[in-house]
Design a protein around this motif. Structure first.
Motif, mmCIF file in Angstrom:
data_model
loop_
_atom_site.group_PDB
_atom_site.id
_atom_site.type_symbol
_atom_site.label_atom_id
_atom_site.label_comp_id
_atom_site.label_asym_id
_atom_site.label_seq_id
_atom_site.Cartn_x
_atom_site.Cartn_y
_atom_site.Cartn_z
ATOM 1 N N CYS A 9 0.867 -1.178 0.000
ATOM 2 C CA CYS A 9 0.000 0.000 0.000
ATOM 3 C C CYS A 9 0.908 1.234 0.000
ATOM 4 O O CYS A 9 1.768 1.369 0.855
ATOM 5 N N TYR A 10 0.720 2.118 -0.982
ATOM 6 C CA TYR A 10 1.605 3.279 -1.096
ATOM 7 C C TYR A 10 1.240 4.401 -0.135
ATOM 8 O O TYR A 10 1.955 5.383 -0.044
ATOM 9 N N PHE A 11 0.127 4.256 0.587
ATOM 10 C CA PHE A 11 -0.232 5.277 1.571
ATOM 11 C C PHE A 11 0.445 4.992 2.908
ATOM 12 O O PHE A 11 1.043 5.877 3.503
ATOM 13 N N CYS A 12 0.387 3.742 3.364
ATOM 14 C CA CYS A 12 0.929 3.429 4.692
ATOM 15 C C CYS A 12 2.181 2.562 4.620
ATOM 16 O O CYS A 12 2.870 2.381 5.617
ATOM 17 N N GLY A 13 2.479 2.001 3.457
ATOM 18 C CA GLY A 13 3.706 1.212 3.309
ATOM 19 C C GLY A 13 3.592 -0.239 3.748
ATOM 20 O O GLY A 13 4.546 -1.000 3.642
ATOM 21 N N LYS A 14 2.414 -0.655 4.241
ATOM 22 C CA LYS A 14 2.266 -2.052 4.688
ATOM 23 C C LYS A 14 2.056 -2.986 3.492
ATOM 24 O O LYS A 14 1.592 -2.562 2.446
ATOM 25 N N THR A 15 2.380 -4.265 3.698
ATOM 26 C CA THR A 15 2.222 -5.235 2.610
ATOM 27 C C THR A 15 1.050 -6.185 2.868
ATOM 28 O O THR A 15 0.732 -6.512 4.013
ATOM 29 N N PHE A 16 0.432 -6.606 1.783
ATOM 30 C CA PHE A 16 -0.750 -7.471 1.816
ATOM 31 C C PHE A 16 -0.728 -8.370 0.595
ATOM 32 O O PHE A 16 0.000 -8.128 -0.355
ATOM 33 N N GLY A 20 -6.290 -9.250 -0.357
ATOM 34 C CA GLY A 20 -6.343 -8.564 0.935
ATOM 35 C C GLY A 20 -6.134 -7.074 0.786
ATOM 36 O O GLY A 20 -6.685 -6.273 1.537
ATOM 37 N N ILE A 21 -5.343 -6.688 -0.187
ATOM 38 C CA ILE A 21 -5.019 -5.272 -0.306
ATOM 39 C C ILE A 21 -6.235 -4.452 -0.705
ATOM 40 O O ILE A 21 -6.358 -3.289 -0.328
ATOM 41 N N ARG A 22 -7.152 -5.063 -1.419
ATOM 42 C CA ARG A 22 -8.352 -4.324 -1.803
ATOM 43 C C ARG A 22 -9.160 -3.946 -0.571
ATOM 44 O O ARG A 22 -9.606 -2.813 -0.415
ATOM 45 N N ARG A 23 -9.321 -4.906 0.333
ATOM 46 C CA ARG A 23 -10.024 -4.626 1.589
ATOM 47 C C ARG A 23 -9.262 -3.579 2.393
ATOM 48 O O ARG A 23 -9.832 -2.675 2.972
#
Ligand SMILES: [Zn+2]
Ligand SMILES: [Zn+2]
Ligand SMILES: [Zn+2]
Ligand SMILES: [Zn+2]
Length: 225
Positions: A9-16, A20-23
């Motif tokens: 995620c380019y907003f918070c930097g976390k990986t999914f 899962g990233i859509r949610r």
């Protein structure tokens, strides 16, 4: 191919994971902070390689952006090698870079100057083709339409798959190059050292890049990466 198809995620930097990233994007606090009081219509679009689904991006695009804006974004991130032609196919209609006329007598050709709000909608699936010789096809899904803040860039990258790690065929180290001769019939990945000794010759090597166009034409990856 890498074992895990994770993305960031380019907003918070976390990986999914890819789904899962859509949610996550719906709930991401960093993202909602940025977007909180916007009143512009935006589309959330998932883009992936038509055949290489392990390469994917989630983008947020202003409804006022044109297909051409989206085409340029795709070229910048994933495609541009030597200025080939490209087109979108939406519900059987063709949208070319040139607002062309009689070049293809057998079909009607629309222009990429069309604004997204006039040609796409939630639930639509459409495709983009780059280079009509060694074509790279992308599949785009319009996931939702939302209100958002006006942004400097008309297309904002929200999330993208992490680079896929390939191991060198010879020594097992992380590969950095692939052989465009071997790619069609065997595992083509090598590290810098082993690439030098590969029998097809160094001029057959292209860099490993994070794109469904890896190994095609002279594609060397995004500028500045
Ligand atoms: Zn996030
Ligand atoms: Zn090319
Ligand atoms: Zn090696
Ligand atoms: Zn080779």
């Amino acid at each position: 191919m890498g074992k895990l198809n994770q993305g960031k995620c380019y907003f918070c930097g976390k990986t999914f994971g890819k789904t899962g990233i859509r949610r996550h994007l719906d709930k991401c606090k960093e993202r909602s902070n940025k977007n909180s009081n916007g009143n512009e219509d935006h589309y959330i679009i998932r883009i992936q390689g038509y055949y290489q689904k392990e390469y994917w991006m989630y983008v947020e695009v202003s409804a006022n952006a044109t297909l051409k804006d989206l085409d340029q974004f795709l070229r910048d991130k994933w495609l541009e090698c030597c200025g080939h032609l490209s087109m979108f196919k939406i519900n059987g209609e063709i949208y070319d870079v040139e607002s062309s006329t009689d070049m293809f007598m057998f079909r009607r050709v629309n222009s990429m100057e069309e604004r997204l709000k006039d040609v796409i909608y939630k639930g639509l699936e459409f495709t983009h083709e780059y280079d009509f010789g060694s074509t790279t096809i992308l599949k785009l899904n319009v996931l939702s339409k939302e209100k958002g803040s006006k942004t400097k860039d008309k297309v904002v990258l929200m999330a993208r798959n992490l680079p896929i790690i390939y191991n060198c065929k010879k020594c097992g180290e992380q590969a950095t190059q692939l052989c465009v001769e071997c790619i069609y019939y065997e595992y083509p990945f090598y590290c810098d050292k082993c690439a030098k000794e590969h029998e097809c010759g160094e001029e057959m090597m292209l860099p490993v890049v994070n794109s469904p166009r890896m190994g095609v034409c002279g594609y060397c990856g995004e500028d500045g990466e």
